[in-house]
Design an enzyme around this catalytic site. Sequence first.
Site, PDB file in Angstrom:
ATOM      1  N   GLY A 255     -10.906  -7.127 -13.124  1.00 50.80           N
ATOM      2  CA  GLY A 255     -10.732  -5.688 -12.952  1.00 50.80           C
ATOM      3  C   GLY A 255     -11.859  -4.899 -12.334  1.00 50.80           C
ATOM      4  N   PRO A 294     -12.781 -12.597 -13.482  1.00 53.51           N
ATOM      5  CG  PRO A 294     -15.055 -12.832 -12.968  1.00 53.51           C
ATOM      6  CD  PRO A 294     -14.002 -13.243 -13.967  1.00 53.51           C
ATOM      7  CB  CYS A 365       7.491  -4.810  16.044  1.00 56.47           C
ATOM      8  SG  CYS A 365       7.055  -5.749  17.486  1.00 56.47           S
ATOM      9  CD  GLU A 366       7.587  -3.552   9.997  1.00 61.22           C
ATOM     10  OE1 GLU A 366       7.754  -2.427   9.485  1.00 61.22           O
ATOM     11  OE2 GLU A 366       8.382  -4.482   9.889  1.00 61.22           O
ATOM     12  CE1 TYR A 393      -5.714  -9.861  -6.073  1.00 56.65           C
ATOM     13  CE2 TYR A 393      -7.812  -8.736  -5.913  1.00 56.65           C
ATOM     14  CZ  TYR A 393      -6.854  -9.368  -6.669  1.00 56.65           C
ATOM     15  OH  TYR A 393      -7.034  -9.500  -8.019  1.00 56.65           O
TER      16      TYR A 393
END
Length: 436
Positions: A255, A294, A365-366, A393
């Site tokens: 966290g 962690p 393409c977004e 991440y």
Amino acid sequence: MRFMLPNLANITPQLSYQYQQDNCAVLYFEQTQLKQLAQQYGTPLFVYSTQHIADSLSIYNQGLANHKHGIYYSVKVNSNIHILSLLHSLGAKFDVVSKGELQRVMYVGVAAKNCVFAGVGKTQDELLFAIQNDIGCINVESASELYRISELAQSINKIAPISLRINPNIDPKTHPYISTGLQENKFGILTKEAYELYQWAHGQPNLEIKGISCHIGSQLLDLSPLLQAAERVVEFAQSLQEIGIEIEHVDFGGGIGISYQQDESEKIAQLDWQNYFSNLTRIVPKDIAIHIEPGRSIVGNGGVLLTQVQYLKKQGELDFAIVDAAMNDLIRPALYQADHQVVELQQHVNDSVASKKFTVVGPVCETSDFLARDKELKIREGDYLAMLSAGAYSFCMSSNYNSRLRAAEVLISGEKNTLIRKRETFENMIANERIT
Ligand SMILES: Cc1ncc(COP(=O)(O)O)c(C=O)c1O
């Protein structure tokens, strides 16, 4: 005359600009020049620092040195086997959330007994694999899961070590997508139900109660909710002891946040780790081990994503830098509205290029395929950029969307670099597809 260079040390201490000539400076990660690395391996390229990872792990080990403890690195955050092997050599244990993650850590030589298995939806196959391999502890997330573990352990004549993940109903004050310790989140078991389940588990011959766990959220920039959760977990442990259920460890999850931006770096600098560790070791009785899991705080600031500017395009009021990295490489800006710092790998003065505010976007393409907004940059087409704080991440959430090949990964140590994941090829990408 030399010019002022941005100080990146408050985000990642291993990043610094060094002058090549008086009017040109290049970015180094440890003693490795990043532009050379980008040219050697191509872009998009993830680069990680060994020093950063080792230093971050040792902050936890030092902080908890006077208490029995275990640092279980959260594999989901960056699961490259070379990084896992590095952390293993530094004494870390591992928190896994799938059979695949457990197989990764076992592949690098970690015994399953040095792992905890967390996650809200473990399948029968995953649980059997973990129990058969003598997993250190299963962090249980529901009554149904607990019953399933007991039956499975019985069916193979094993005793499964367990801990219930309690939901302490504490607001971690972080992004709603990474907040997990509130009653309305899918995670954990409320304490009243957990109390009854511990009593049930206590009477089961194929279950061994090891601990109590919790994890309230990620990217916390205020550590007080973590301490509040620790107090609740310890109170709960005492209530179990009163009815004769002994607890060997308490597991507080992960966290602790990192800096993505200069303003966050001020908050991070104010995080009082010393106070956090001394409170944690005061709250937890000496005979109960402290486990933590962690992830982000070990590898997050230890990685950068290198990318090359393909096109500069003015559209209405906005200046776009269209780069060769995209949301399939780094989904955090699109998914969490994350704001990563973006810097040039080479800085010039006295040339004709003006500094401007850019929206940095990829080729997918977004409209949601943006990497950063409103970044003051001095760039031409062909220049290289680094997105900072891309160690956690990031690669592990990448995909082949738009049939883009996954990026390569490099680990540096001083001036040495090692390719720890090759760039994907077209053949890798279609390997499991069939034309019947
Ligand atoms: C159970 C559990 N442990 C550990 C972590 C790692 O958290 P962090 O990366 O914030 O340290 C997570 C992340 O979501 C988690 O769900």
